[in-house]
Design a protein around this motif. Structure first.
Motif, PDB file in Angstrom:
ATOM      1  N   ALA A  56       0.837  -1.204   0.000  1.00 65.16           N
ATOM      2  CA  ALA A  56       0.000   0.000   0.000  1.00 65.16           C
ATOM      3  C   ALA A  56       0.872   1.254   0.000  1.00 65.16           C
ATOM      4  CB  ALA A  56      -0.901   0.002   1.226  1.00 65.16           C
ATOM      5  N   GLU A  93      -1.787   7.656   1.982  1.00 64.28           N
ATOM      6  CA  GLU A  93      -2.897   8.485   1.486  1.00 64.28           C
ATOM      7  C   GLU A  93      -2.361   9.852   1.069  1.00 64.28           C
ATOM      8  OE1 GLU A  93      -6.566   9.210   0.173  1.00 64.28           O
ATOM      9  OE2 GLU A  93      -5.958   7.297   1.008  1.00 64.28           O
ATOM     10  N   PRO A 131      -5.461   1.854  -1.703  1.00 67.29           N
ATOM     11  CA  PRO A 131      -4.100   2.103  -1.223  1.00 67.29           C
ATOM     12  C   PRO A 131      -3.010   1.369  -2.005  1.00 67.29           C
ATOM     13  CG  PRO A 131      -5.350   0.817   0.386  1.00 67.29           C
ATOM     14  CD  PRO A 131      -6.300   1.225  -0.689  1.00 67.29           C
TER      15      PRO A 131
END
Length: 136
Positions: A72, A75, A92
């Motif tokens: 991932a 953000e 992600p």
């Protein structure tokens, strides 16, 4: 005079921050290769740390190729509109290459960068493996 020049240079660096060059990547496949310029955000900085990587991509809605990253990414700000050549992050770890213009539903995509070459090499049905690495 030399002291004044050094002081001015130091003050400029403090006020504007360090200069950062835009990171460029190369995306290659059996269909050809393209280069892209990444935007500067936490997601792209982490992506660059992963390189080189190979991703199995599949066609989605005849507008994009999508595939899963090995891990991932953090953000970053999202937006809903994209244009052909946009590199994005849906979830992600869900990497996307858009080869047509469009919009996505909320929450939108994290923009990772933009292709500087002809993204139409991906405008064909079917899966493809891509390799992403730093451009020379």
């Amino acid at each position: 005079m030399r002291y004044t020049s050094l002081l001015a240079a130091g003050l400029t660096l403090v006020l504007t921050g360090p200069a950062t060059a835009q990171e460029r990547i190369q995306i290659s496949s059996d269909w050809g290769w393209i280069t892209a310029t990444l935007v500067d955000n936490t997601a792209t900085r982490r992506l660059v740390e992963m390189l080189p990587i190979t991703i199995a991509m599949r066609d989605h809605l005849r507008q994009e190729k999508t595939g899963d990253l090995p891990a991932a990414l953090p953000e970053a700000p999202r937006q809903r509109a994209f244009r052909a050549g946009t590199l994005g992050l849906w979830g992600p770890d869900h990497f996307v290459i858009y080869y047509r213009n469009g919009r996505v539903p909320p929450p939108g995509i994290v923009i990772l960068g933009h292709v500087t070459g002809d993204v139409s090499i991906f405008d064909r049905p079917g899966p493809i493996a891509i390799r992403i690495e730093r451009a020379n």
